[in-house]
Write an enzyme that holds these catalytic residues in place. Structure first.
Site, mmCIF file in Angstrom:
data_model
loop_
_atom_site.group_PDB
_atom_site.id
_atom_site.type_symbol
_atom_site.label_atom_id
_atom_site.label_comp_id
_atom_site.label_asym_id
_atom_site.label_seq_id
_atom_site.Cartn_x
_atom_site.Cartn_y
_atom_site.Cartn_z
ATOM 1 N N SER A 1 0.831 -1.220 0.000
ATOM 2 C CA SER A 1 0.000 0.000 0.000
ATOM 3 C C SER A 1 0.862 1.266 0.000
ATOM 4 O O SER A 1 0.560 2.235 -0.700
ATOM 5 C CB SER A 1 -0.973 0.004 1.182
ATOM 6 O OG SER A 1 -0.335 -0.325 2.382
ATOM 7 N N HIS B 1 -1.937 -8.949 1.999
ATOM 8 C CA HIS B 1 -1.663 -7.688 2.715
ATOM 9 C C HIS B 1 -2.816 -7.450 3.700
ATOM 10 O O HIS B 1 -3.078 -8.287 4.568
ATOM 11 C CB HIS B 1 -1.497 -6.588 1.659
ATOM 12 C CG HIS B 1 -0.892 -5.297 2.125
ATOM 13 N ND1 HIS B 1 -0.282 -5.136 3.351
ATOM 14 C CD2 HIS B 1 -0.799 -4.075 1.515
ATOM 15 C CE1 HIS B 1 0.146 -3.887 3.467
ATOM 16 N NE2 HIS B 1 -0.156 -3.217 2.372
ATOM 17 N N HIS C 1 5.795 -13.054 7.241
ATOM 18 C CA HIS C 1 6.001 -11.660 6.821
ATOM 19 C C HIS C 1 7.133 -11.595 5.809
ATOM 20 O O HIS C 1 8.068 -12.399 5.863
ATOM 21 C CB HIS C 1 6.348 -10.768 8.024
ATOM 22 C CG HIS C 1 6.091 -9.320 7.740
ATOM 23 N ND1 HIS C 1 7.041 -8.506 7.179
ATOM 24 C CD2 HIS C 1 4.976 -8.565 7.895
ATOM 25 C CE1 HIS C 1 6.515 -7.295 7.024
ATOM 26 N NE2 HIS C 1 5.272 -7.307 7.443
ATOM 27 N N ARG D 1 3.648 -5.315 16.755
ATOM 28 C CA ARG D 1 2.265 -4.836 16.666
ATOM 29 C C ARG D 1 1.313 -5.935 17.143
ATOM 30 O O ARG D 1 0.289 -5.669 17.756
ATOM 31 C CB ARG D 1 1.933 -4.430 15.217
ATOM 32 C CG ARG D 1 2.840 -3.326 14.687
ATOM 33 C CD ARG D 1 2.615 -3.062 13.205
ATOM 34 N NE ARG D 1 2.887 -4.245 12.389
ATOM 35 C CZ ARG D 1 2.635 -4.348 11.095
ATOM 36 N NH1 ARG D 1 2.093 -3.334 10.452
ATOM 37 N NH2 ARG D 1 2.913 -5.452 10.431
ATOM 38 N N ASP E 1 -1.876 -8.859 11.807
ATOM 39 C CA ASP E 1 -3.260 -9.262 11.565
ATOM 40 C C ASP E 1 -3.724 -10.432 12.439
ATOM 41 O O ASP E 1 -4.929 -10.701 12.512
ATOM 42 C CB ASP E 1 -3.437 -9.640 10.082
ATOM 43 C CG ASP E 1 -3.149 -8.456 9.175
ATOM 44 O OD1 ASP E 1 -3.550 -7.335 9.525
ATOM 45 O OD2 ASP E 1 -2.510 -8.649 8.116
HETATM 46 N N1 CMX Z 1 1.130 -19.950 5.713
HETATM 47 C C1 CMX Z 1 1.458 -20.858 4.737
HETATM 48 N N2 CMX Z 1 2.473 -20.655 3.874
HETATM 49 C C2 CMX Z 1 3.202 -19.528 4.026
HETATM 50 C C3 CMX Z 1 2.948 -18.594 5.054
HETATM 51 C C4 CMX Z 1 1.843 -18.835 5.894
HETATM 52 N N3 CMX Z 1 1.474 -17.968 6.838
HETATM 53 N N4 CMX Z 1 3.851 -17.592 4.958
HETATM 54 C C5 CMX Z 1 4.643 -17.881 3.890
HETATM 55 N N5 CMX Z 1 4.239 -19.043 3.325
HETATM 56 C C6 CMX Z 1 4.756 -19.662 2.103
HETATM 57 C C7 CMX Z 1 4.566 -18.697 0.937
HETATM 58 O O1 CMX Z 1 3.228 -18.776 0.412
HETATM 59 C C8 CMX Z 1 5.629 -19.155 -0.018
HETATM 60 O O2 CMX Z 1 5.164 -20.340 -0.660
HETATM 61 P P1 CMX Z 1 5.477 -20.594 -2.235
HETATM 62 O O3 CMX Z 1 6.981 -20.549 -2.362
HETATM 63 O O4 CMX Z 1 4.883 -21.950 -2.501
HETATM 64 O O5 CMX Z 1 4.809 -19.492 -2.994
HETATM 65 C C9 CMX Z 1 6.759 -19.575 0.923
HETATM 66 O O6 CMX Z 1 6.149 -19.836 2.198
HETATM 67 C C10 CMX Z 1 7.838 -18.526 1.108
HETATM 68 O O7 CMX Z 1 7.242 -17.332 1.562
HETATM 69 P P2 CMX Z 1 8.072 -16.279 2.424
HETATM 70 O O8 CMX Z 1 9.273 -15.899 1.634
HETATM 71 O O9 CMX Z 1 8.265 -16.779 3.807
HETATM 72 O O10 CMX Z 1 7.039 -15.099 2.533
HETATM 73 P P3 CMX Z 1 6.673 -13.992 1.427
HETATM 74 O O11 CMX Z 1 7.595 -12.845 1.644
HETATM 75 O O12 CMX Z 1 6.612 -14.571 0.065
HETATM 76 O O13 CMX Z 1 5.196 -13.614 1.844
HETATM 77 C C11 CMX Z 1 3.430 -13.063 3.334
HETATM 78 C C12 CMX Z 1 4.931 -12.895 3.024
HETATM 79 C C13 CMX Z 1 3.030 -12.138 4.460
HETATM 80 C C14 CMX Z 1 2.635 -12.663 2.073
HETATM 81 C C15 CMX Z 1 3.182 -14.544 3.692
HETATM 82 O O14 CMX Z 1 3.855 -14.854 4.888
HETATM 83 C C16 CMX Z 1 1.710 -14.870 3.829
HETATM 84 O O15 CMX Z 1 1.064 -15.192 2.824
HETATM 85 N N6 CMX Z 1 1.153 -14.824 5.080
HETATM 86 C C17 CMX Z 1 -0.271 -15.024 5.301
HETATM 87 C C18 CMX Z 1 -1.057 -13.790 4.867
HETATM 88 C C19 CMX Z 1 -0.842 -12.649 5.829
HETATM 89 O O16 CMX Z 1 -0.950 -12.801 7.043
HETATM 90 N N7 CMX Z 1 -0.597 -11.455 5.284
HETATM 91 C C20 CMX Z 1 -0.504 -10.215 6.099
HETATM 92 C C21 CMX Z 1 0.899 -9.636 6.197
HETATM 93 C C22 CMX Z 1 0.886 -8.356 6.987
HETATM 94 C C23 CMX Z 1 0.114 -7.287 6.269
HETATM 95 O O17 CMX Z 1 0.573 -6.797 5.236
HETATM 96 O O18 CMX Z 1 -0.967 -6.943 6.726
#
Ligand code: CMX
Length: 449
Positions: A256, A286, A333, A342, A388
């Site tokens: 964002s 996000h 994250h 947070r 979150d």
């Molecule tokens: N549950 C399951 N799998 C997860 C995970 C979770 N909470 N967090 C990461 N992974 C997976 C990713 O989907 C990715 O899988 P692929 O390689 O198959 O695509 C792998 O682990 C590597 O990811 P990463 O490098 O650890 O994390 P990213 O930087 O790619 O993504 C985030 C970060 C936040 C998008 C991810 O941890 C996620 O999807 N979390 C759940 C959604 C969430 O809570 N988002 C809110 C974040 C805070 C905000 O912005 O509000």
């Protein structure tokens, strides 16, 4: 910029409010530093870019200048150098037992100094005066189907105000670059002031038969939002202040913030920029995650029963979800590698004020189980809870049960950091953002593939 130019700006703007004067005083020396870096140090190398940097979404690649806050992977966010626990003690509050007023954090992010009680009261008043929405915003919202997603309504309402942007008008009248910050200041203050009214209007329209509640301009920004949503207790005011404080900024690279900065770099006005940022916040990876957490927890309870102290069942459920290719919302994250402070602040709040709440107990159980499970999956870089994981359960406890609306609350708060930075972008005279791209073949060639 020197004292004479400072005085010239002040004289040109006799009606300038205190915050704007303070900004001018702080901005001028920093603008000079920015220009010096551009002209004398542009060749200094600050990092390398690898194929991994590009293909992994530029994670860890230094490519943005953001003053308002800085995220450390191990420690979490610092706003102008101050951590969340420090600011919960140091920022002005509505009452000594309560949470910081978001107005104070905005002042800190924009000016770079801790505010006095008077500074904060001045911002509250300033925003209250600017908070009326143009009539057409209500008409735009009323024209949308009641079942439009709350973030669709929220970003549309913001976008609808772009035609009235003071920056846009100043630009069309031929204002010089050196003065862009001035009308941008007016836009960002108007927009921040109006966001609680937009969010509350959507909330009452969707969930309370469109029975709208007039603002109480004697309240601070966050408490007034709770009031207009229909929650008039001191506890909800306290929670809303905490919520607005915690979600306000997370340095410049998150979707964002980065989107708003990028769109703003085309000199699109703050309404365009922030509306674009909000469409990014609406994504499941996000800000949408704050509603997904509650939906996910309720679905889990439905499947495995309501006794969430059965950690084996929770563990099996989480493993099953991952094996089915789903993410566990509220965990992980892109930058953080520890529990998000947070989350910790909200967790402490929950322990203090919601000790007997069954859903809060579930959040506690998940915190005890999920990091270990995610930690055992090699590809996941951060198994710990993010902002979150615990926010929805607090809102739900006080009766704000419409979780599909939660991302709008995130969106109201995020304006504080993102728009303060947008003002700095205009003060620095930041250029249009335009990185370079290549087709896949180019990367293969670089890799010798
Ligand atoms: N549950 C399951 N799998 C997860 C995970 C979770 N909470 N967090 C990461 N992974 C997976 C990713 O989907 C990715 O899988 P692929 O390689 O198959 O695509 C792998 O682990 C590597 O990811 P990463 O490098 O650890 O994390 P990213 O930087 O790619 O993504 C985030 C970060 C936040 C998008 C991810 O941890 C996620 O999807 N979390 C759940 C959604 C969430 O809570 N988002 C809110 C974040 C805070 C905000 O912005 O509000």
């Amino acid at each position: 910029m020197n004292f004479i130019s400072f005085m010239t700006i002040i004289m040109k703007n006799k009606t300038m409010d205190q915050l704007k004067k303070k900004f001018v005083e702080k901005a001028l020396p920093r603008v000079a530093d920015f220009k010096k870096l551009m002209t004398e140090h542009a060749g200094t190398e600050i990092g390398t870019v690898t194929i991994g940097s590009v293909l992994s979404g530029m994670k860890g690649t230094v490519s943005l200048l953001t003053d308002t806050s800085k995220l450390d992977p191990e420690e979490g966010i610092r706003f102008r150098g101050y951590s969340i626990p420090e600011l919960r003690k140091m920022l002005p509050k509505a009452n000594p037992e309560g949470e910081p007023l978001p107005e104070g954090l905005f002042y800190l992010m924009m000016i770079g100094e801790l505010p006095s009680d008077e500074d904060v009261a001045g911002i509250s008043r300033n925003w209250a005066e600017r908070s009326n929405l143009p009539d057409y915003v209500y008409k735009v919202l009323d024209a949308m189907p009641l079942d439009s997603r709350p973030m669709v309504q929220f970003s549309t309402a913001i976008l609808s105000m772009a035609s009235d942007s003071k920056f846009l008008h100043a630009y069309m009248e031929g204002t010089g670059k050196q003065d862009y910050w001035d009308s941008t200041y007016e836009d960002i203050m108007d927009l921040i002031a109006r966001l609680p009214r937009i969010a509350a209007y959507i909330y009452r329209r969707m969930y309370h038969d469109n029975k709208q509640i007039e603002p109480d301009k004697s309240l601070d920004w966050a408490a007034n939002l709770a009031h207009m949503m229909g929650y008039d207790t001191l506890e909800v005011f306290r929670l809303m202040r905490l919520y607005m404080f915690l979600h306000a900024d997370h340095e410049g690279g998150n979707v964002s913030a980065h989107t708003s900065h990028l769109v703003g770099s085309a000199l699109s006005n703050p309404y365009y920029s922030y509306a674009a940022g909000m469409t990014g916040l609406a994504g499941p990876l996000h800000g949408f995650a704050n509603q997904e957490v509650i939906r996910w927890v309720l679905a889990m309870q439905k499947e495995i029963g309501y006794s969430c102290d059965d950690k084996v069942k929770i563990r099996d459920y989480v493993i099953r979800q991952i094996n089915e290719g789903k993410v566990i919302p509220g965990y992980g994250h892109a930058v953080l590698r520890k529990t998000d402070p947070r989350f910790t602040a909200q967790f402490e709040f929950g322990k203090k004020y919601l000790p007997g709440d069954a859903l809060f107990r579930t959040v506690e159980c998940l915190f005890e189980v999920v990091p270990e499970v995610l930690g055992s999956v090699q590809k996941i870089k951060n198994p710990w809870p993010n902002v979150d994981a615990g926010s929805g359960v607090l809102l739900l406890h006080y009766g704000i049960k419409e979780f599909e609306f939660y991302t709008c609350l995130f969106g109201v708060s995020r304006s504080l950091g993102v728009l303060a930075q947008l003002l700095w972008d205009r003060a620095y005279g930041m250029p249009i953002e335009r990185p370079t791209s290549h087709p896949l073949e180019w990367f293969k060639e670089q890799a010798g593939m």
